[in-house]
Write a protein that holds these residues in place. Structure first.
Motif, PDB file in Angstrom:
ATOM      1  N   UNK A 108     146.477  54.197  20.926  1.00 32.56           N
ATOM      2  CA  UNK A 108     146.028  54.473  19.555  1.00 32.56           C
ATOM      3  C   UNK A 108     144.510  54.405  19.445  1.00 32.56           C
ATOM      4  N   UNK A 109     143.825  55.069  20.385  1.00 31.07           N
ATOM      5  CA  UNK A 109     142.375  54.998  20.332  1.00 31.07           C
ATOM      6  C   UNK A 109     141.729  56.263  20.883  1.00 31.07           C
ATOM      7  N   UNK A 110     140.462  56.377  20.545  1.00 33.18           N
ATOM      8  CA  UNK A 110     139.570  57.374  21.144  1.00 33.18           C
ATOM      9  C   UNK A 110     138.539  56.584  21.927  1.00 33.18           C
ATOM     10  N   UNK A 117     130.437  59.492  33.037  1.00 27.95           N
ATOM     11  CA  UNK A 117     131.664  58.706  33.071  1.00 27.95           C
ATOM     12  C   UNK A 117     131.500  57.250  32.704  1.00 27.95           C
ATOM     13  N   UNK A 118     130.324  56.857  32.227  1.00 23.94           N
ATOM     14  CA  UNK A 118     130.108  55.462  31.818  1.00 23.94           C
ATOM     15  C   UNK A 118     130.684  55.253  30.414  1.00 23.94           C
ATOM     16  N   UNK A 119     131.426  54.158  30.244  1.00 24.82           N
ATOM     17  CA  UNK A 119     132.013  53.807  28.955  1.00 24.82           C
ATOM     18  C   UNK A 119     130.917  53.564  27.932  1.00 24.82           C
ATOM     19  N   UNK A 120     131.076  54.130  26.724  1.00 28.34           N
ATOM     20  CA  UNK A 120     130.131  53.914  25.633  1.00 28.34           C
ATOM     21  C   UNK A 120     130.757  53.144  24.478  1.00 28.34           C
ATOM     22  N   UNK A 121     131.934  53.569  24.031  1.00 27.48           N
ATOM     23  CA  UNK A 121     132.569  52.896  22.898  1.00 27.48           C
ATOM     24  C   UNK A 121     134.024  53.348  22.773  1.00 27.48           C
ATOM     25  N   UNK A 122     134.714  52.736  21.825  1.00 26.22           N
ATOM     26  CA  UNK A 122     136.090  53.123  21.519  1.00 26.22           C
ATOM     27  C   UNK A 122     136.360  52.775  20.074  1.00 26.22           C
ATOM     28  N   UNK A 123     137.328  53.459  19.484  1.00 24.31           N
ATOM     29  CA  UNK A 123     137.757  53.106  18.152  1.00 24.31           C
ATOM     30  C   UNK A 123     139.186  53.574  17.927  1.00 24.31           C
ATOM     31  N   UNK A 124     139.827  52.951  16.937  1.00 27.22           N
ATOM     32  CA  UNK A 124     141.166  53.343  16.541  1.00 27.22           C
ATOM     33  C   UNK A 124     142.106  52.171  16.402  1.00 27.22           C
ATOM     34  N   UNK A 131     142.117  56.524   8.524  1.00 25.57           N
ATOM     35  CA  UNK A 131     141.445  56.064   9.726  1.00 25.57           C
ATOM     36  C   UNK A 131     142.359  55.423  10.758  1.00 25.57           C
ATOM     37  N   UNK A 132     143.657  55.343  10.472  1.00 24.49           N
ATOM     38  CA  UNK A 132     144.620  54.815  11.433  1.00 24.49           C
ATOM     39  C   UNK A 132     145.413  55.979  12.028  1.00 24.49           C
ATOM     40  N   UNK A 133     146.028  55.732  13.189  1.00 26.23           N
ATOM     41  CA  UNK A 133     146.758  56.798  13.892  1.00 26.23           C
ATOM     42  C   UNK A 133     148.116  56.326  14.352  1.00 26.23           C
ATOM     43  N   UNK A 134     148.955  57.313  14.549  1.00 25.11           N
ATOM     44  CA  UNK A 134     150.215  57.108  15.250  1.00 25.11           C
ATOM     45  C   UNK A 134     150.318  58.251  16.261  1.00 25.11           C
ATOM     46  N   UNK A 135     149.665  58.054  17.379  1.00 25.53           N
ATOM     47  CA  UNK A 135     149.663  59.070  18.431  1.00 25.53           C
ATOM     48  C   UNK A 135     148.508  60.046  18.336  1.00 25.53           C
ATOM     49  N   UNK A 144     128.581  70.691  12.807  1.00 30.49           N
ATOM     50  CA  UNK A 144     127.812  69.615  12.182  1.00 30.49           C
ATOM     51  C   UNK A 144     128.027  68.271  12.866  1.00 30.49           C
ATOM     52  N   UNK A 145     128.860  68.240  13.916  1.00 23.28           N
ATOM     53  CA  UNK A 145     129.094  67.014  14.655  1.00 23.28           C
ATOM     54  C   UNK A 145     130.250  66.176  14.156  1.00 23.28           C
ATOM     55  N   UNK A 146     130.989  66.665  13.161  1.00 22.78           N
ATOM     56  CA  UNK A 146     132.153  65.933  12.676  1.00 22.78           C
ATOM     57  C   UNK A 146     133.268  66.004  13.714  1.00 22.78           C
ATOM     58  N   UNK A 147     133.959  64.880  13.892  1.00 20.53           N
ATOM     59  CA  UNK A 147     135.094  64.832  14.817  1.00 20.53           C
ATOM     60  C   UNK A 147     136.382  65.044  14.035  1.00 20.53           C
ATOM     61  N   UNK A 148     137.301  65.798  14.638  1.00 26.21           N
ATOM     62  CA  UNK A 148     138.630  66.025  14.071  1.00 26.21           C
ATOM     63  C   UNK A 148     139.645  65.524  15.094  1.00 26.21           C
ATOM     64  N   UNK A 149     140.528  64.632  14.648  1.00 18.24           N
ATOM     65  CA  UNK A 149     141.538  64.064  15.549  1.00 18.24           C
ATOM     66  C   UNK A 149     142.917  64.415  15.000  1.00 18.24           C
ATOM     67  N   UNK A 150     143.737  65.051  15.849  1.00 19.02           N
ATOM     68  CA  UNK A 150     145.115  65.347  15.479  1.00 19.02           C
ATOM     69  C   UNK A 150     145.924  64.061  15.585  1.00 19.02           C
ATOM     70  N   UNK A 151     146.521  63.665  14.485  1.00 16.31           N
ATOM     71  CA  UNK A 151     147.309  62.438  14.386  1.00 16.31           C
ATOM     72  C   UNK A 151     148.779  62.860  14.391  1.00 16.31           C
ATOM     73  N   UNK A 152     149.343  63.008  15.606  1.00 18.54           N
ATOM     74  CA  UNK A 152     150.604  63.729  15.751  1.00 18.54           C
ATOM     75  C   UNK A 152     151.798  63.149  15.008  1.00 18.54           C
ATOM     76  N   UNK A 153     152.027  61.864  15.035  1.00 20.25           N
ATOM     77  CA  UNK A 153     153.232  61.312  14.404  1.00 20.25           C
ATOM     78  C   UNK A 153     153.057  61.042  12.911  1.00 20.25           C
TER      79      UNK A 153
END
Length: 162
Positions: A108-110, A117-124, A131-135, A144-153
Motif C-alpha cells: 500500500x505504498x509508492x 536506484x537510490x531510495x528517496x522516500x515513500x508514502x501511502x 489519500x489512502x489506498x487499497x491496491x 504540471x508534475x501532478x501524480x495520478x495513482x490508480x487505486x484499484x480496489x
C-alpha cells in the motif's frame, strides 16, 4: 508487424522496432523474470519492473538496460518490507526530475528512487479515505508534475500535487 487504429479523423500507425531481453533463471543480473512494467529515463535508459510470486521472491527487482541490450544494473532486489524492497510492485513512472515512482499493491505504498536506484522516500497507507489506498497500481504524471495513482480496489484514481 504493423499495429493500426482507425480514429474518426485519421489513421495512426506503429512500426515494430526491436525486442530486447532474455530469461534469467538466476534471478539477478542481465535478463528479466516476469517483466511487469517499463519506464524510460530522460537519458534513454530502460527500467524494467520484474514481479514474481513468493516462491521466486528473489527475482523481484528493477533491472536497467538500454536498447542495445547492455545490462546497466539493478536495484530494489528481493521480496521484503525495507525501504528499497518490494512485495507486489505493479507500476512505475518517472517524474520531470527523473525520480522513479513505483507502486506496491501489497504494501500500500509508492516508493520513490532517483535515476541511479537510490531510495528517496515513500508514502501511502491502507484504507478508503482520501489519500489512502487499497491496491495502488498504475502511476502517471501530467505536464504540471501532478501524480495520478490508480487505486484499484477502491475503484478510483487519486491525484497528488508535486
Amino acid at each position: 508487424m504493423r499495429l493500426t487504429t482507425q480514429p474518426a479523423t485519421k489513421l495512426f500507425q506503429l512500426d515494430y522496432v526491436k525486442t530486447i531481453g532474455i530469461t534469467n533463471a538466476a534471478f539477478n543480473g542481465r535478463g528479466f523474470n516476469n517483466p511487469y512494467d517499463t519506464a524510460v529515463s530522460s537519458d534513454g535508459r530502460i527500467f524494467v519492473l520484474n514481479r514474481c510470486d513468493p516462491q521466486r521472491a528473489a527475482a523481484v527487482r528493477i533491472g536497467i538496460c538500454n536498447l542495445e541490450e547492455e545490462y546497466l544494473g539493478e536495484f530494489g532486489k528481493g521480496f521484503g518490507e525495507a525501504d528499497d524492497q518490494f512485495k507486489l510492485p505493479v507500476g512505475m513512472a518517472f517524474d520531470s526530475q527523473d525520480r522513479l515512482y513505483i507502486t506496491d499493491e501489497e504494501m500500500q505504498r509508492v516508493t520513490v528512487f532517483d535515476d541511479s536506484g537510490a531510495f528517496l522516500s515513500k508514502w501511502g497507507e491502507y484504507g478508503s479515505g482520501d489519500g489512502q489506498w487499497d491496491g495502488p497500481a498504475g502511476v502517471a504524471f501530467d505536464s504540471r508534475g501532478h501524480a495520478y495513482v490508480a487505486d484499484q480496489h477502491n475503484h478510483r484514481v487519486q491525484k497528488y500535487t508535486s
